[in-house]
Every structure is written in C-alpha cells, then in structure tokens.
Design a protein around this motif. Structure first.
Motif, PDB file in Angstrom:
ATOM      1  N   GLN A 248       0.829  -1.194   0.000  1.00 40.08           N
ATOM      2  CA  GLN A 248       0.000   0.000   0.000  1.00 40.08           C
ATOM      3  C   GLN A 248       0.866   1.247   0.000  1.00 40.08           C
ATOM      4  O   GLN A 248       1.977   1.237   0.513  1.00 40.08           O
ATOM      5  CB  GLN A 248      -0.888   0.018   1.246  1.00 40.08           C
ATOM      6  CG  GLN A 248      -1.904  -1.082   1.280  1.00 40.08           C
ATOM      7  CD  GLN A 248      -2.742  -1.017   2.548  1.00 40.08           C
ATOM      8  OE1 GLN A 248      -2.411  -0.331   3.495  1.00 40.08           O
ATOM      9  NE2 GLN A 248      -3.839  -1.743   2.549  1.00 40.08           N
TER      10      GLN A 248
ATOM     11  N   TYR B   9       0.583   6.749   2.245  1.00 36.29           N
ATOM     12  CA  TYR B   9      -0.263   7.915   2.512  1.00 36.29           C
ATOM     13  C   TYR B   9      -1.703   7.646   2.109  1.00 36.29           C
ATOM     14  O   TYR B   9      -2.006   6.692   1.393  1.00 36.29           O
ATOM     15  CB  TYR B   9       0.263   9.113   1.723  1.00 36.29           C
ATOM     16  CG  TYR B   9       0.355   8.795   0.245  1.00 36.29           C
ATOM     17  CD1 TYR B   9      -0.746   8.968  -0.583  1.00 36.29           C
ATOM     18  CD2 TYR B   9       1.514   8.266  -0.309  1.00 36.29           C
ATOM     19  CE1 TYR B   9      -0.691   8.625  -1.919  1.00 36.29           C
ATOM     20  CE2 TYR B   9       1.578   7.928  -1.644  1.00 36.29           C
ATOM     21  CZ  TYR B   9       0.474   8.113  -2.445  1.00 36.29           C
ATOM     22  OH  TYR B   9       0.525   7.756  -3.765  1.00 36.29           O
ATOM     23  N   ARG B  10      -2.579   8.519   2.585  1.00 36.84           N
ATOM     24  CA  ARG B  10      -3.984   8.518   2.177  1.00 36.84           C
ATOM     25  C   ARG B  10      -4.458   9.970   2.181  1.00 36.84           C
ATOM     26  O   ARG B  10      -3.887  10.808   2.866  1.00 36.84           O
ATOM     27  CB  ARG B  10      -4.827   7.656   3.111  1.00 36.84           C
ATOM     28  CG  ARG B  10      -4.981   8.226   4.502  1.00 36.84           C
ATOM     29  CD  ARG B  10      -5.806   7.326   5.422  1.00 36.84           C
ATOM     30  NE  ARG B  10      -6.053   7.968   6.690  1.00 36.84           N
ATOM     31  CZ  ARG B  10      -5.181   8.050   7.685  1.00 36.84           C
ATOM     32  NH1 ARG B  10      -3.980   7.516   7.556  1.00 36.84           N
ATOM     33  NH2 ARG B  10      -5.493   8.664   8.814  1.00 36.84           N
TER      34      ARG B  10
ATOM     35  N   GLU C   2      -7.554  12.638   2.968  1.00 35.96           N
ATOM     36  CA  GLU C   2      -8.823  12.843   3.673  1.00 35.96           C
ATOM     37  C   GLU C   2      -8.928  14.310   4.054  1.00 35.96           C
ATOM     38  O   GLU C   2      -7.997  15.083   3.842  1.00 35.96           O
ATOM     39  CB  GLU C   2      -8.938  11.932   4.898  1.00 35.96           C
ATOM     40  CG  GLU C   2      -7.891  12.162   5.950  1.00 35.96           C
ATOM     41  CD  GLU C   2      -7.991  11.152   7.089  1.00 35.96           C
ATOM     42  OE1 GLU C   2      -8.065  11.622   8.249  1.00 35.96           O
ATOM     43  OE2 GLU C   2      -7.991   9.944   6.848  1.00 35.96           O
TER      44      GLU C   2
ATOM     45  N   ARG D 292      -0.377   6.706   6.202  1.00 36.40           N
ATOM     46  CA  ARG D 292      -1.146   5.472   6.372  1.00 36.40           C
ATOM     47  C   ARG D 292      -0.406   4.538   7.343  1.00 36.40           C
ATOM     48  O   ARG D 292      -0.985   3.678   7.973  1.00 36.40           O
ATOM     49  CB  ARG D 292      -1.314   4.783   5.019  1.00 36.40           C
ATOM     50  CG  ARG D 292      -2.163   3.535   5.041  1.00 36.40           C
ATOM     51  CD  ARG D 292      -2.141   2.819   3.688  1.00 36.40           C
ATOM     52  NE  ARG D 292      -2.740   3.604   2.632  1.00 36.40           N
ATOM     53  CZ  ARG D 292      -4.022   3.538   2.265  1.00 36.40           C
ATOM     54  NH1 ARG D 292      -4.838   2.731   2.898  1.00 36.40           N
ATOM     55  NH2 ARG D 292      -4.467   4.256   1.279  1.00 36.40           N
TER      56      ARG D 292
ATOM     57  N   GLU E  84      -2.215  12.547  -5.745  1.00 38.33           N
ATOM     58  CA  GLU E  84      -2.558  12.945  -4.382  1.00 38.33           C
ATOM     59  C   GLU E  84      -1.589  13.956  -3.786  1.00 38.33           C
ATOM     60  O   GLU E  84      -1.926  14.661  -2.840  1.00 38.33           O
ATOM     61  CB  GLU E  84      -2.630  11.705  -3.472  1.00 38.33           C
ATOM     62  CG  GLU E  84      -3.767  10.759  -3.801  1.00 38.33           C
ATOM     63  CD  GLU E  84      -3.371   9.689  -4.823  1.00 38.33           C
ATOM     64  OE1 GLU E  84      -2.314   9.827  -5.475  1.00 38.33           O
ATOM     65  OE2 GLU E  84      -4.133   8.723  -4.972  1.00 38.33           O
TER      66      GLU E  84
END
Length: 197
Positions: free
Chosen positions: A17, A20-21, A23, A35, A90
C-alpha cells in the motif's frame, strides 16, 4: 468450507500500500496523511502533473479566475511548471506548514519527489513549506486568501513568499563632503535560493 491460510504466505500488505492517504484536513481542504509510520529520508510520493511553461500557467490561472489555483503549480529549475491539477496525483493535496515534516526535492531528471524530513507517525498529516510567489499586489484580500492555518508555534500567518524589496541607490557624497575617512569593508552576498514551489 474454508481453508486456513498460513500467515507467512501472505504478502506484507503494508509494503504493497502507499504510505499515505487523502482525507479532510483541519488545516485546509483535503490533506495527505501517513497510512503507516514513515522513516526519515523516505521517498513518499512524486508530485505529478503536466509540465507546462510559466506563461501557460499564467493563462490557466486567469481562465480559472485568479491566483488561487497556484497552489497546484510547482516551479521547476528549468523555468517550467508542473501543474498538479492536470494529470496530477494525491501529492497536490499536501498542505503547507511553517514547521514541515516533509520536503520537496527536484531530481536531476526534473521530477519532484516528497521526502520525509524526520520520522512521521501513522495518521500524522504530511506537510512541506512552499512559500507561494505572487507577483501582484499583496492586498488584504490576497493575504486573506493565502493565510496560513498550519497552527505551528512559528507560523508566519501567510503562505506567500515575501516580495523582494527594491533597494534605493545610495547617493555618493561629493568629494570632500562627508567623506568617510576609513574605507568601508566590502560585503559578500550569496545568491538567493530559487523558489521551490
């Protein structure tokens, strides 16, 4: 009927994965968050987008109604700009901070990558410092539009880079009038660093 799966045969999901993510951020709009724990010096993400000329960036800003989308423009050493709003990723959501935990580095091939300055804990918001260059007047409305909300103890209150001050030429006294009896020492000025973004 279910079959047990040996844990050792499972791939390390954390490695598969991204680190990072995206939001909602308490700083501004969307933000990018860790993340997982991120090591100091780790390359996190490329700042992707279409490379365009500065002139094209100015035209795009005008079409979109002003300077507010400049936060997606990333200046390159060759004078061009990466427009993170055009085929970007992103990374364009990473917010500014006056006390950042990341830095943006332009590689030799002209690509920009975001690296961790120090250890970043899981769920911590990623940030880097990007003083924005705005050539127009820094009116109260523009200053408000580019207010910094990072909350750092050393926050400057703005994401705008200070405008370079124009120096007034020194008037040399006529010979014999107010002449300095001791010659002044010469000062050496180092060149100013180029703007990163």
């Amino acid at each position: 009927m279910t079959f047990p799966i040996a844990m050792s045969s499972q791939p390390d999901i954390q490695q598969d994965q991204p680190a990072y993510r995206v939001e909602r951020s308490s700083v501004h709009g969307n933000g990018v968050f860790a993340r997982r724990d991120i090591a100091p010096g780790e390359r996190i993400i490329e700042y992707a987008g279409r490379e365009i000329t500065w002139e094209e960036a100015q035209i795009r800003a005008e079409i979109q109604g002003g300077p507010h989308n400049h936060t997606f423009f990333f200046s390159l050493a060759n004078g061009n700009v990466i427009d993170g709003g055009d085929h970007g990723n992103e990374a364009r959501f990473i917010n500014h901070s006056c006390e950042p935990n990341c830095e943006a580095i332009e590689e030799e091939d002209g690509r920009i990558f975001i690296y961790a300055l120090h250890e970043i804990r899981r769920d911590e918001e990623l940030s880097y410092s990007y003083p924005l260059i705005y050539e127009g007047r820094h009116t109260p409305a523009i200053k408000k539009a580019f207010a910094c909300r990072c909350g750092a103890a050393t926050c400057t209150g703005t994401m705008l880079a200070p405008k370079p001050r124009k120096r007034k030429p020194k008037v040399k006294p006529e010979p014999g009038l107010f002449a300095d009896p001791v010659p002044a020492l010469a000062t050496v000025q180092s060149p100013q660093p180029a703007a990163a973004g």
